[in-house]
Design an enzyme around this catalytic site. Structure first.
Site, mmCIF file in Angstrom:
data_model
loop_
_atom_site.group_PDB
_atom_site.id
_atom_site.type_symbol
_atom_site.label_atom_id
_atom_site.label_comp_id
_atom_site.label_asym_id
_atom_site.label_seq_id
_atom_site.Cartn_x
_atom_site.Cartn_y
_atom_site.Cartn_z
ATOM 1 N N SER A 111 -13.466 7.749 20.134
ATOM 2 C CA SER A 111 -13.556 6.627 21.069
ATOM 3 C C SER A 111 -12.238 5.878 21.243
ATOM 4 C CB SER A 111 -14.640 5.645 20.621
ATOM 5 O OG SER A 111 -14.263 4.968 19.444
ATOM 6 N N LYS B 57 -12.422 -0.980 17.748
ATOM 7 C CA LYS B 57 -12.201 -1.037 19.196
ATOM 8 C C LYS B 57 -11.012 -1.967 19.456
ATOM 9 C CE LYS B 57 -16.155 1.195 19.924
ATOM 10 N NZ LYS B 57 -16.166 2.619 20.329
#
Length: 274
Positions: free
Chosen positions: A72, A150
């Site tokens: 990701s 993230k």
């Protein structure tokens, strides 16, 4: 006659004296060696305890190493299911004195809807689970929590959405320059954008970020289950700042990937621009 006999006795005594002295020295050396060896084994448990306490303090309050398990955050951080991804050092000190800012890469605990697919890694055996918890406290075993990595795109008080005519993310109406994004959903004005029958996967929002929350997105936009995924929940996908574990600073393994993790300041918070 007496003097020679005495002299002979003296000559006979001297080697015996040297032998006795050597024997005493050998005995003393052996005794000292035994004491040193005994001292080491007595001190070893204390040294181990000190090492464990230091590890606990460092892992809890200063820094911890995390493994990247997915793609990701490609290409910034390498990882994939079933492979050995990057190991990153996450320091926990910075955010004790400052708030996360747009552009930072950080680790946070995924709670609420973020944890809906999380499966505990702990054993059902009480004894084994207890040992796992102890190992986790000193950094030998991964923590049993849904830790995610993230990048911060917007902070509390800002409004985030996508997209402008170029397909860029907007924060407070201004496009965000994101040099770290290499892979994203297709976006072609008039063919596949936010107004066509089939919308681009880039499109979301606008979302107003609640105070003390942050909007998180992966660098690999078409392979990241991030804040966009949870729009519509109680905080519209934003993550509480209190869930932040720390800032991702360095890639420490594998050696070929050593280096700092890029965190460009992509957008100033509203308060700092006023």
């Amino acid at each position: 006659m007496t003097e020679p006999r005495g002299a002979d006795e003296g000559q006979g005594d001297e080697p015996a004296s040297k032998t006795e002295t050597a024997d005493r020295q050998d005995a003393a050396a052996k005794e000292s060696s035994k004491k040193d060896g005994g001292s080491f084994w007595r001190e070893l448990p204390i040294l181990i305890l000190v090492a464990l306490v230091l590890s606990f303090v460092i892992q809890t309050f200063i820094a911890r190493v995390y493994l990247i398990p997915s793609e990701s955050m490609q290409p910034t951080l390498h990882g994939c299911p079933g492979c050995t991804g990057d190991r990153i050092l996450v320091e926990k000190v910075s955010y004790r004195f400052s708030d996360p800012r747009p552009g930072d890469v950080l680790v946070f605990r995924g709670t609420g809807p973020w944890a809906e697919d999380y499966v505990s890694t702990r054993s059902e055996n009480v004894v084994v689970r207890g040992l796992q918890e102890i190992g986790s406290a000193v950094g030998i075993v991964p923590p049993d929590e849904n830790d995610l990595v993230k990048r911060v795109i917007a902070v509390g008080g800002q409004t985030v959405e996508c997209c402008d005519d170029d397909g860029s993310v907007l924060v407070d109406g201004r496009p965000v320059e994101e040099p770290y994004v290499v892979s994203d959903f297709p976006y072609t004005p008039g063919q596949i954008d936010c107004d066509t029958d089939v919308r681009s996967g880039r499109c979301f929002g606008p979302v107003r970020i609640p105070e003390d929350h942050i909007w998180m997105m992966g660098d690999n936009r078409n392979q990241s289950k991030d804040s966009r995924w949870y729009v519509g929940d109680e905080s519209d996908g934003a993550v509480p700042v209190e869930n932040v574990v720390g800032k991702a600073r360095w890639i420490i393994l594998p050696p070929a990937r050593w280096g700092s993790i890029s965190a460009p300041e992509i957008q100033e918070p509203v308060a700092s621009r006023e």
